[in-house]
Design a protein around this motif. Structure first.
Motif, PDB file in Angstrom:
ATOM      1  N   LYS A   1     -57.267 -14.573  16.730  1.00 12.56           N
ATOM      2  CA  LYS A   1     -58.754 -15.857  16.979  1.00 12.56           C
ATOM      3  C   LYS A   1     -59.702 -16.361  15.597  1.00 12.56           C
ATOM      4  N   SER A   2     -59.281 -15.471  14.041  1.00 10.78           N
ATOM      5  CA  SER A   2     -60.010 -16.165  13.340  1.00 10.78           C
ATOM      6  C   SER A   2     -59.468 -17.305  12.749  1.00 10.78           C
TER       7      SER A   2
ATOM      8  N   LEU B   1     -47.521 -20.108  13.393  1.00 11.51           N
ATOM      9  CA  LEU B   1     -47.136 -20.743  11.487  1.00 11.51           C
ATOM     10  C   LEU B   1     -47.375 -19.269  10.912  1.00 11.51           C
ATOM     11  N   ILE B   2     -48.875 -19.711  10.032  1.00  8.70           N
ATOM     12  CA  ILE B   2     -49.359 -18.893   9.332  1.00  8.70           C
ATOM     13  C   ILE B   2     -49.837 -17.906  10.032  1.00  8.70           C
ATOM     14  N   GLY B   3     -50.337 -17.457  11.118  1.00 11.93           N
ATOM     15  CA  GLY B   3     -50.884 -16.486  12.077  1.00 11.93           C
ATOM     16  C   GLY B   3     -49.793 -15.370  11.833  1.00 11.93           C
ATOM     17  N   ARG B   4     -47.928 -16.338  11.840  1.00 11.63           N
ATOM     18  CA  ARG B   4     -47.425 -14.953  11.489  1.00 11.63           C
ATOM     19  C   ARG B   4     -47.088 -14.878  10.129  1.00 11.63           C
TER      20      ARG B   4
ATOM     21  N   ILE C   1     -41.085  -6.071  18.355  1.00 13.30           N
ATOM     22  CA  ILE C   1     -40.717  -7.491  18.877  1.00 13.30           C
ATOM     23  C   ILE C   1     -40.076  -7.066  17.084  1.00 13.30           C
ATOM     24  N   LEU C   2     -38.383  -7.624  16.905  1.00 15.02           N
ATOM     25  CA  LEU C   2     -37.413  -7.238  15.545  1.00 15.02           C
ATOM     26  C   LEU C   2     -37.663  -5.827  15.516  1.00 15.02           C
ATOM     27  N   ASP C   3     -37.592  -4.719  16.169  1.00 18.82           N
ATOM     28  CA  ASP C   3     -37.938  -3.734  15.892  1.00 18.82           C
ATOM     29  C   ASP C   3     -38.533  -3.469  15.252  1.00 18.82           C
ATOM     30  N   LYS C   4     -39.725  -3.413  15.481  1.00 12.12           N
ATOM     31  CA  LYS C   4     -40.955  -3.334  14.858  1.00 12.12           C
ATOM     32  C   LYS C   4     -42.029  -3.578  16.448  1.00 12.12           C
ATOM     33  N   ASP C   5     -43.211  -2.426  15.824  1.00  8.69           N
ATOM     34  CA  ASP C   5     -44.229  -2.327  16.815  1.00  8.69           C
ATOM     35  C   ASP C   5     -45.393  -3.703  16.408  1.00  8.69           C
ATOM     36  N   PHE C   6     -44.839  -4.017  18.072  1.00  9.74           N
ATOM     37  CA  PHE C   6     -46.427  -5.500  17.728  1.00  9.74           C
ATOM     38  C   PHE C   6     -47.711  -4.849  18.248  1.00  9.74           C
ATOM     39  N   ASP C   7     -48.417  -4.745  17.284  1.00  9.66           N
ATOM     40  CA  ASP C   7     -49.881  -4.584  17.377  1.00  9.66           C
ATOM     41  C   ASP C   7     -51.056  -5.069  17.784  1.00  9.66           C
ATOM     42  N   LYS C   8     -51.375  -5.677  18.871  1.00  7.65           N
ATOM     43  CA  LYS C   8     -51.728  -6.484  19.587  1.00  7.65           C
ATOM     44  C   LYS C   8     -53.172  -6.844  19.576  1.00  7.65           C
ATOM     45  N   ASN C   9     -53.521  -5.972  19.456  1.00  8.65           N
ATOM     46  CA  ASN C   9     -55.250  -5.666  18.204  1.00  8.65           C
ATOM     47  C   ASN C   9     -54.901  -6.743  17.095  1.00  8.65           C
ATOM     48  N   LYS C  10     -54.463  -6.568  15.936  1.00  8.47           N
ATOM     49  CA  LYS C  10     -54.307  -6.846  15.285  1.00  8.47           C
ATOM     50  C   LYS C  10     -53.897  -8.803  15.118  1.00  8.47           C
ATOM     51  N   TYR C  11     -52.933  -9.227  16.129  1.00  5.72           N
ATOM     52  CA  TYR C  11     -52.684 -10.119  16.241  1.00  5.72           C
ATOM     53  C   TYR C  11     -53.710 -11.120  16.954  1.00  5.72           C
TER      54      TYR C  11
ATOM     55  N   ARG D   1     -61.763 -22.295   8.020  1.00  9.87           N
ATOM     56  CA  ARG D   1     -61.431 -20.767   8.652  1.00  9.87           C
ATOM     57  C   ARG D   1     -60.454 -20.117   7.756  1.00  9.87           C
ATOM     58  N   LEU D   2     -58.964 -20.884   7.797  1.00 12.13           N
ATOM     59  CA  LEU D   2     -57.791 -19.933   6.562  1.00 12.13           C
ATOM     60  C   LEU D   2     -58.373 -20.156   5.367  1.00 12.13           C
ATOM     61  N   VAL D   3     -58.894 -20.977   4.672  1.00  8.49           N
ATOM     62  CA  VAL D   3     -59.341 -20.159   2.941  1.00  8.49           C
ATOM     63  C   VAL D   3     -60.618 -19.046   3.751  1.00  8.49           C
ATOM     64  N   SER D   4     -61.591 -18.788   4.319  1.00  7.14           N
ATOM     65  CA  SER D   4     -62.227 -17.698   4.802  1.00  7.14           C
ATOM     66  C   SER D   4     -61.354 -16.636   5.219  1.00  7.14           C
ATOM     67  N   ILE D   5     -60.025 -16.695   5.342  1.00  5.79           N
ATOM     68  CA  ILE D   5     -59.620 -15.471   5.637  1.00  5.79           C
ATOM     69  C   ILE D   5     -58.625 -15.284   4.168  1.00  5.79           C
ATOM     70  N   ILE D   6     -57.501 -16.083   3.712  1.00  2.00           N
ATOM     71  CA  ILE D   6     -56.991 -15.063   2.225  1.00  2.00           C
ATOM     72  C   ILE D   6     -58.509 -14.874   1.475  1.00  2.00           C
ATOM     73  N   ARG D   7     -59.926 -15.917   1.086  1.00  2.03           N
ATOM     74  CA  ARG D   7     -60.519 -15.147   0.360  1.00  2.03           C
ATOM     75  C   ARG D   7     -60.824 -13.902   0.750  1.00  2.03           C
ATOM     76  N   GLU D   8     -60.956 -13.414   2.139  1.00  2.00           N
ATOM     77  CA  GLU D   8     -61.330 -12.339   2.344  1.00  2.00           C
ATOM     78  C   GLU D   8     -59.928 -11.047   2.095  1.00  2.00           C
TER      79      GLU D   8
END
Length: 114
Positions: free
Chosen positions: A17-18, A46-49, A2-12, A74-81
């Motif tokens: 999911k989070s 958009l946040i996930g991107r 994607i845009l000349d970069k490898d896409f990590d499906k597991n990371k996405y 959920r988002l606050v938890s992601i940010i804190r971690e």
């Protein structure tokens, strides 16, 4: 790729999911104008991107505006971690959410008109 970069499906998948975007992992094809997503799903996407990109600093303007309270938590938890630095610009945050962050700067007035 994607845009000349490898896409990590597991990371996405982990990010979506989070954020509670399981529909995207279930094979939903988002159409060009995203009208098959709710406002909250568009916001989460958009946040996930932004989270997916490996930036040292993320600046988010009103990331909570289209989210329900469970999604905000959920988002606050992601940010804190996350080890990165986040600058979040937001209005009307609850006391509970404000207390979740390491540092909060409240600006009441930047200037007054004569």
């Amino acid at each position: 790729m994607i845009l000349d970069k490898d896409f990590d499906k597991n990371k996405y998948t982990k990010i979506t999911k989070s954020l509670g975007l399981d529909r995207l992992d279930d094979g939903l094809i988002v159409n060009e104008n995203q009208n098959n997503l709710s406002g909250g799903e568009i916001q989460k996407n958009l946040i996930g991107r932004a989270i997916y990109k490996d930036s040292d600093l993320l600046i988010m303007d009103e990331p909570f505006s289209a989210l329900d309270s469970a999604s905000i938590k959920r988002l606050v938890s992601i940010i804190r971690e996350d080890d990165r630095t986040y600058i979040i610009i937001a209005h009307n945050l609850s006391k509970e959410i404000r207390e979740s962050f390491e540092k909060v700067i409240e600006i009441e007035k930047l200037w007054t008109h004569p």
